[in-house]
Design a protein around this motif. Structure first.
Motif, PDB file in Angstrom:
ATOM      1  N   ILE A 113      36.841  33.763  56.618  1.00  0.00           N
ATOM      2  CA  ILE A 113      36.671  34.414  55.312  1.00  0.00           C
ATOM      3  C   ILE A 113      36.205  35.849  55.498  1.00  0.00           C
ATOM      4  CG2 ILE A 113      35.278  34.446  53.204  1.00  0.00           C
ATOM      5  CD1 ILE A 113      35.377  31.350  53.277  1.00  0.00           C
ATOM      6  N   GLU A 114      35.239  36.034  56.389  1.00  0.00           N
ATOM      7  CA  GLU A 114      34.740  37.394  56.655  1.00  0.00           C
ATOM      8  C   GLU A 114      35.870  38.282  57.194  1.00  0.00           C
ATOM      9  OE1 GLU A 114      31.214  39.704  59.210  1.00  0.00           O
ATOM     10  OE2 GLU A 114      31.641  37.577  59.588  1.00  0.00           O
ATOM     11  N   LYS A 115      36.653  37.742  58.115  1.00  0.00           N
ATOM     12  CA  LYS A 115      37.738  38.516  58.729  1.00  0.00           C
ATOM     13  C   LYS A 115      38.792  38.921  57.710  1.00  0.00           C
ATOM     14  CE  LYS A 115      41.549  38.096  62.067  1.00  0.00           C
ATOM     15  NZ  LYS A 115      42.184  37.233  63.110  1.00  0.00           N
ATOM     16  N   TYR A 116      39.326  37.944  56.978  1.00  0.00           N
ATOM     17  CA  TYR A 116      40.466  38.232  56.101  1.00  0.00           C
ATOM     18  C   TYR A 116      40.059  38.911  54.795  1.00  0.00           C
ATOM     19  CZ  TYR A 116      43.073  35.435  59.438  1.00  0.00           C
ATOM     20  OH  TYR A 116      43.641  34.964  60.594  1.00  0.00           O
ATOM     21  N   ALA A 117      38.888  38.579  54.276  1.00  0.00           N
ATOM     22  CA  ALA A 117      38.402  39.296  53.086  1.00  0.00           C
ATOM     23  C   ALA A 117      38.163  40.761  53.431  1.00  0.00           C
ATOM     24  CB  ALA A 117      37.134  38.651  52.551  1.00  0.00           C
ATOM     25  N   GLY A 118      37.702  41.008  54.662  1.00  0.00           N
ATOM     26  CA  GLY A 118      37.516  42.383  55.123  1.00  0.00           C
ATOM     27  C   GLY A 118      38.840  43.118  55.247  1.00  0.00           C
ATOM     28  N   ILE A 119      39.837  42.443  55.787  1.00  0.00           N
ATOM     29  CA  ILE A 119      41.160  43.045  55.943  1.00  0.00           C
ATOM     30  C   ILE A 119      41.723  43.482  54.592  1.00  0.00           C
ATOM     31  CG2 ILE A 119      43.578  42.476  56.443  1.00  0.00           C
ATOM     32  CD1 ILE A 119      42.554  40.872  58.848  1.00  0.00           C
ATOM     33  N   PHE A 120      41.514  42.659  53.569  1.00  0.00           N
ATOM     34  CA  PHE A 120      42.066  42.945  52.241  1.00  0.00           C
ATOM     35  C   PHE A 120      41.070  43.634  51.296  1.00  0.00           C
ATOM     36  CE2 PHE A 120      45.046  39.440  53.429  1.00  0.00           C
ATOM     37  CZ  PHE A 120      46.215  40.186  53.338  1.00  0.00           C
ATOM     38  N   SER A 121      39.938  44.079  51.842  1.00  0.00           N
ATOM     39  CA  SER A 121      38.917  44.775  51.036  1.00  0.00           C
ATOM     40  C   SER A 121      38.508  43.959  49.815  1.00  0.00           C
ATOM     41  CB  SER A 121      39.446  46.151  50.588  1.00  0.00           C
ATOM     42  OG  SER A 121      39.799  46.943  51.710  1.00  0.00           O
ATOM     43  N   LEU A 122      38.334  42.660  50.030  1.00  0.00           N
ATOM     44  CA  LEU A 122      38.009  41.755  48.925  1.00  0.00           C
ATOM     45  C   LEU A 122      36.591  41.195  49.020  1.00  0.00           C
ATOM     46  CD1 LEU A 122      39.888  40.857  46.556  1.00  0.00           C
ATOM     47  CD2 LEU A 122      40.238  38.709  47.789  1.00  0.00           C
ATOM     48  N   THR A 123      35.884  41.567  50.059  1.00  0.00           N
ATOM     49  CA  THR A 123      34.569  40.979  50.330  1.00  0.00           C
ATOM     50  C   THR A 123      33.621  41.121  49.146  1.00  0.00           C
ATOM     51  OG1 THR A 123      34.838  41.510  52.674  1.00  0.00           O
ATOM     52  CG2 THR A 123      32.617  40.967  51.916  1.00  0.00           C
ATOM     53  N   ASP A 124      33.551  42.295  48.574  1.00  0.00           N
ATOM     54  CA  ASP A 124      32.607  42.550  47.476  1.00  0.00           C
ATOM     55  C   ASP A 124      33.002  41.864  46.176  1.00  0.00           C
ATOM     56  OD1 ASP A 124      31.137  44.122  49.203  1.00  0.00           O
ATOM     57  OD2 ASP A 124      31.998  46.011  48.500  1.00  0.00           O
ATOM     58  N   ASP A 125      34.224  41.356  46.113  1.00  0.00           N
ATOM     59  CA  ASP A 125      34.707  40.724  44.876  1.00  0.00           C
ATOM     60  C   ASP A 125      34.662  39.197  44.924  1.00  0.00           C
ATOM     61  OD1 ASP A 125      35.706  43.191  43.462  1.00  0.00           O
ATOM     62  OD2 ASP A 125      36.939  43.299  45.268  1.00  0.00           O
ATOM     63  N   LEU A 126      34.298  38.627  46.048  1.00  0.00           N
ATOM     64  CA  LEU A 126      34.350  37.177  46.182  1.00  0.00           C
ATOM     65  C   LEU A 126      33.363  36.455  45.264  1.00  0.00           C
ATOM     66  CD1 LEU A 126      34.826  36.625  50.024  1.00  0.00           C
ATOM     67  CD2 LEU A 126      36.540  36.502  48.205  1.00  0.00           C
ATOM     68  N   ALA A 127      32.288  37.127  44.885  1.00  0.00           N
ATOM     69  CA  ALA A 127      31.311  36.497  43.988  1.00  0.00           C
ATOM     70  C   ALA A 127      31.771  36.510  42.532  1.00  0.00           C
ATOM     71  CB  ALA A 127      29.958  37.197  44.108  1.00  0.00           C
ATOM     72  N   GLN A 128      32.810  37.290  42.232  1.00  0.00           N
ATOM     73  CA  GLN A 128      33.290  37.405  40.858  1.00  0.00           C
ATOM     74  C   GLN A 128      34.214  36.237  40.503  1.00  0.00           C
ATOM     75  OE1 GLN A 128      32.192  39.832  38.815  1.00  0.00           O
ATOM     76  NE2 GLN A 128      30.906  40.411  40.576  1.00  0.00           N
ATOM     77  N   PRO A 129      34.264  35.868  39.207  1.00  0.00           N
ATOM     78  CA  PRO A 129      35.194  34.810  38.805  1.00  0.00           C
ATOM     79  C   PRO A 129      36.640  35.262  38.992  1.00  0.00           C
ATOM     80  CG  PRO A 129      34.217  35.852  36.875  1.00  0.00           C
ATOM     81  CD  PRO A 129      33.466  36.370  38.063  1.00  0.00           C
ATOM     82  N   ILE A 130      37.496  34.341  39.371  1.00  0.00           N
ATOM     83  CA  ILE A 130      38.901  34.672  39.586  1.00  0.00           C
ATOM     84  C   ILE A 130      39.548  35.179  38.298  1.00  0.00           C
ATOM     85  CG2 ILE A 130      41.153  33.690  40.235  1.00  0.00           C
ATOM     86  CD1 ILE A 130      39.642  31.804  42.123  1.00  0.00           C
ATOM     87  N   SER A 131      39.021  34.757  37.158  1.00  0.00           N
ATOM     88  CA  SER A 131      39.551  35.212  35.868  1.00  0.00           C
ATOM     89  C   SER A 131      39.452  36.731  35.715  1.00  0.00           C
ATOM     90  CB  SER A 131      38.810  34.533  34.706  1.00  0.00           C
ATOM     91  OG  SER A 131      37.421  34.816  34.765  1.00  0.00           O
ATOM     92  N   ALA A 132      38.549  37.362  36.470  1.00  0.00           N
ATOM     93  CA  ALA A 132      38.379  38.811  36.392  1.00  0.00           C
ATOM     94  C   ALA A 132      39.264  39.551  37.396  1.00  0.00           C
ATOM     95  CB  ALA A 132      36.912  39.178  36.633  1.00  0.00           C
ATOM     96  N   TYR A 133      40.006  38.801  38.213  1.00  0.00           N
ATOM     97  CA  TYR A 133      40.834  39.413  39.256  1.00  0.00           C
ATOM     98  C   TYR A 133      42.145  39.963  38.670  1.00  0.00           C
ATOM     99  CZ  TYR A 133      38.110  37.446  43.189  1.00  0.00           C
ATOM    100  OH  TYR A 133      37.133  37.139  44.092  1.00  0.00           O
ATOM    101  N   SER A 134      42.620  41.040  39.248  1.00  0.00           N
ATOM    102  CA  SER A 134      43.958  41.534  38.942  1.00  0.00           C
ATOM    103  C   SER A 134      44.976  40.647  39.646  1.00  0.00           C
ATOM    104  CB  SER A 134      44.119  42.977  39.425  1.00  0.00           C
ATOM    105  OG  SER A 134      44.066  43.022  40.848  1.00  0.00           O
ATOM    106  N   HIS A 135      46.262  40.841  39.321  1.00  0.00           N
ATOM    107  CA  HIS A 135      47.310  40.063  39.982  1.00  0.00           C
ATOM    108  C   HIS A 135      47.283  40.291  41.494  1.00  0.00           C
ATOM    109  CE1 HIS A 135      51.139  38.120  40.817  1.00  0.00           C
ATOM    110  NE2 HIS A 135      51.527  39.215  41.448  1.00  0.00           N
ATOM    111  N   GLY A 136      47.105  41.537  41.905  1.00  0.00           N
ATOM    112  CA  GLY A 136      47.068  41.844  43.325  1.00  0.00           C
ATOM    113  C   GLY A 136      45.905  41.182  44.036  1.00  0.00           C
ATOM    114  N   MET A 137      44.749  41.140  43.377  1.00  0.00           N
ATOM    115  CA  MET A 137      43.577  40.484  43.973  1.00  0.00           C
ATOM    116  C   MET A 137      43.801  38.979  44.107  1.00  0.00           C
ATOM    117  SD  MET A 137      40.657  42.635  41.905  1.00  0.00           S
ATOM    118  CE  MET A 137      39.238  41.702  42.495  1.00  0.00           C
ATOM    119  N   LYS A 138      44.442  38.373  43.107  1.00  0.00           N
ATOM    120  CA  LYS A 138      44.748  36.945  43.181  1.00  0.00           C
ATOM    121  C   LYS A 138      45.717  36.661  44.331  1.00  0.00           C
ATOM    122  CE  LYS A 138      43.959  35.790  38.312  1.00  0.00           C
ATOM    123  NZ  LYS A 138      44.579  35.303  37.050  1.00  0.00           N
ATOM    124  N   GLN A 139      46.666  37.562  44.513  1.00  0.00           N
ATOM    125  CA  GLN A 139      47.619  37.405  45.606  1.00  0.00           C
ATOM    126  C   GLN A 139      46.902  37.464  46.955  1.00  0.00           C
ATOM    127  OE1 GLN A 139      50.669  36.589  45.165  1.00  0.00           O
ATOM    128  NE2 GLN A 139      51.822  37.102  47.008  1.00  0.00           N
TER     129      GLN A 139
END
Length: 236
Positions: A113-139
């Motif tokens: 999770i640390e590796k791939y969330a870092g690759i996609f710059s998603l680490t800081d957003d993991l605590a947020q509900p998925i409902s708040a994600y953009s289409h790209g973030m969900k992808q």
């Protein structure tokens, strides 16, 4: 690795997939190309065991998606063209949920999770509900979840749609890494330039029937993949 033999799927009077046979070997990135409605998504869903098919067989290293569905699905990951995630969960809860399903231990999942969330710059957003994600973030979240259990085969339907250029580049590198470690990738795409540069082999489907397959050089010859595709599409 993956062997698809005489796969046929009918909806009413229409054969969505008509006697399709393909074989994908370890280390291969295999592109699957066709117009909208050609049968790509139906094929991918059938291969994954999400959708039943009328006849034929699908096996992965001898495991049948019909007679050994659990063992088969443990070895694969599937990313649909429009990932339907659990919006009420946070990103991290969803990833842990997927890791639980595939029995990924805590240390391994944390590292991945640390590796791939870092690759996609998603680490800081993991605590947020998925409902708040953009289409790209969900992808991106769907891609991370697919890589968590280190599957032997990853099947993706239009994986680059909605990804920014940096994320697309990262995904290509991750696909290559899977293959370098003995796995394989089977994916559909409309982005023919990407397929031409990335794929080892390619198959073109039209109206449910396979019309051309082989290595990239065998399929396109001296032409571009786009030119070959348009020529085949124009034939009756």
């Amino acid at each position: 690795m993956l062997k698809i033999e005489h796969l046929t799927k009918t909806f009413g009077d229409k054969k969505a997939v008509d006697d399709l046979s393909l074989e994908i070997g370890a280390g291969e990135i295999y592109g699957f190309i066709g117009h909208n409605g050609a049968g790509k998504t139906t094929t991918l869903k059938s291969v994954c065991g999400i959708q039943s098919f009328d006849s034929g067989s699908v096996t992965l290293d001898g495991l049948s998606v019909i007679s050994d569905p659990i063992a088969f699905k443990k070895q694969i990951a599937y990313i649909p063209d429009n990932p339907d995630l659990y919006d009420f969960m946070s990103g991290i809860k969803y990833l842990n949920f997927i890791a639980d399903i595939f029995k990924v231990d805590e240390n391994t999942r944390a590292e991945r999770i640390e590796k791939y969330a870092g690759i996609f710059s998603l680490t800081d957003d993991l605590a947020q509900p998925i409902s708040a994600y953009s289409h790209g973030m969900k992808q991106k979240l769907a891609i991370i979840s697919a890589w968590l259990h280190n599957p032997r085969l990853i099947i993706m339907d239009e994986p680059f749609v909605g990804l920014d250029p940096k994320a697309s580049h990262s995904l290509k590198q991750m696909m290559r890494e899977i293959c370098e470690n003995g796995g394989a990738i089977f994916f559909s795409t409309h982005v023919l330039e990407v397929a031409e540069k990335l794929c080892d082999k390619v198959a073109i489907i039209k109206d449910g029937r396979l019309i051309k397959k082989g290595t990239m050089d065998e399929v396109k010859g001296d032409e571009s993949l786009e030119e070959v595709f348009l020529e085949l599409e124009a034939e009756k």
